[in-house]
Design a protein around this motif. Structure first.
Motif, short mmCIF file in Angstrom:
data_model
loop_
_atom_site.label_atom_id
_atom_site.label_comp_id
_atom_site.label_asym_id
_atom_site.label_seq_id
_atom_site.Cartn_x
_atom_site.Cartn_y
_atom_site.Cartn_z
N ASP A 11 -13.75 30.41 18.82
CA ASP A 11 -15.29 30.89 19.03
C ASP A 11 -15.37 32.41 18.89
O ASP A 11 -15.40 33.06 19.90
CB ASP A 11 -14.95 30.56 20.38
CG ASP A 11 -16.73 30.67 21.22
OD1 ASP A 11 -17.92 30.62 20.43
OD2 ASP A 11 -16.90 29.83 22.53
N PHE A 12 -15.94 32.63 18.08
CA PHE A 12 -16.27 34.15 17.85
C PHE A 12 -17.53 34.19 17.48
O PHE A 12 -17.18 34.16 15.05
CB PHE A 12 -14.95 34.35 17.18
CG PHE A 12 -14.55 36.14 16.41
CD1 PHE A 12 -14.34 37.26 17.62
CD2 PHE A 12 -15.68 36.93 15.25
CE1 PHE A 12 -14.35 38.78 17.53
CE2 PHE A 12 -15.34 37.92 15.33
CZ PHE A 12 -15.33 38.49 15.97
N GLN A 13 -17.59 34.85 17.60
CA GLN A 13 -19.41 34.84 16.78
C GLN A 13 -20.25 36.21 17.12
O GLN A 13 -21.10 36.99 18.50
CB GLN A 13 -20.23 33.93 17.68
CG GLN A 13 -20.01 32.24 17.36
CD GLN A 13 -20.64 32.47 15.75
OE1 GLN A 13 -21.04 32.66 15.14
NE2 GLN A 13 -19.57 31.44 15.70
N PRO A 14 -19.81 36.97 16.44
CA PRO A 14 -20.53 38.53 16.50
C PRO A 14 -21.82 39.40 16.00
O PRO A 14 -22.48 38.29 15.53
CB PRO A 14 -19.04 39.59 15.81
CG PRO A 14 -18.66 38.67 14.64
CD PRO A 14 -18.69 36.95 14.69
N CYS A 15 -21.50 40.17 16.61
CA CYS A 15 -22.86 40.91 15.87
C CYS A 15 -23.08 42.35 16.38
O CYS A 15 -21.92 42.76 17.04
CB CYS A 15 -24.35 40.15 16.85
SG CYS A 15 -24.38 40.80 18.62
N ALA A 16 -23.70 43.24 15.51
CA ALA A 16 -23.87 44.73 15.68
C ALA A 16 -24.13 44.91 17.10
O ALA A 16 -26.00 44.50 16.84
CB ALA A 16 -23.91 44.99 14.51
N LEU A 17 -24.34 46.34 17.04
CA LEU A 17 -25.58 46.48 18.33
C LEU A 17 -25.57 48.03 18.36
O LEU A 17 -24.25 48.73 18.47
CB LEU A 17 -24.73 46.16 19.69
CG LEU A 17 -25.12 47.32 21.25
CD1 LEU A 17 -27.38 45.85 20.63
CD2 LEU A 17 -24.64 46.17 22.74
#
Length: 260
Positions: A11-17
């Protein structure tokens, strides 16, 4: 004392911020470098000027994977990051990779940050800067004062650099800490959130990464005001460490026993 929440490694759903304030000349290159790694991007516009707003509007229109959040007025880096972390969590992302808008950080290291996050999804992955000759000497030496303070505040050498704004946050634990007590609004955010996550029981991984200070770069660090804020933050965190000292020392002994 709360601990980092557990969730499955898959369960790894990354985004950039990206928090931004008036970096109109560098933001497009930063976004395109992140999108080259298929990373969705959340941009928080911290009350930028009209020229920057126009660039951001065009970016968001041309990139479906870019989410633009506008704050009505400039409130500081910490306030922008707080808004972005909460928005990323509410969107359904599990992790947020914080990166500066000015080209200071090496987007080529994105896969390394993501790999570390996949390997240990509960951890805070912190950039450990490798500076070149472009770093201002005063800023470099000032970091060492903060390093010593953070080691005292956490009773640990776990966190090698608390001021680097290139890091991967586990959003569930980070937003739980934001919900528990507000984080600083300005440049003291990066250090305080890292210390408080360590207090919370979140593990830390340090990732060496190249950091530059671009020629003619726009810095929003205010030498007097931000240093006063940072000094007040360290006083507050040192006092906050005292009641937590027993559990921090217990964790340190447990880690040493596990490593033996």
């Amino acid at each position: 004392m709360p601990h980092a929440p557990a969730f499955p490694k898959e369960d790894f759903q990354p985004c950039a911020l990206i928090p931004i304030y008036n970096h109109k000349d560098t933001i497009a290159a930063t976004v395109h470098a992140l999108r080259a790694h298929d990373l969705p991007v959340v941009i928080v516009d911290d009350g930028s000027d009209d020229a920057t707003r126009a660039v951001l509007k065009a970016l968001a229109a041309s990139e479906p994977a870019v989410q633009l959040i506008r704050l009505p007025r400039n409130g500081g880096k910490g306030r922008a990051l707080t808004a972005g972390l909460i928005a990323a969590r509410d969107t359904g992302y599990t992790h947020a990779l914080q990166i500066d808008a000015d080209g200071q950080h090496d987007a080529g290291d994105v896969p390394r940050f993501l790999a570390e996050g996949r390997a240990d999804p509960q951890a805070l992955i912190c950039g450990e800067p490798l500076f070149d000759d472009s770093v201002p000497r005063a800023r470099l030496y000032g970091r060492y004062v903060t390093h010593v303070c953070v080691w005292l505040e956490t009773l640990s050498f776990t966190l090698r650099d608390s001021m680097c704004g290139y890091r991967l946050y586990p959003l569930e634990a980070t937003c739980a800490e934001i919900d528990r007590a507000p984080l600083p609004a300005r440049m003291d955010f990066d250090t305080e959130v890292a210390v408080r996550l360590i207090w919370r029981g979140v593990p830390v991984r340090n990732l060496p990464t190249r950091v530059i200070y671009p020629e003619n770069g726009l810095s929003h660090f205010r030498m007097l005001h931000d240093n006063l804020r940072i000094s007040a933050m360290h006083t507050r965190l040192l006092l906050g460490m005292l009641p937590r000292a027993p559990i921090l020392l217990w964790r340190k002994r447990r880690r040493a026993a596990c490593a033996a």
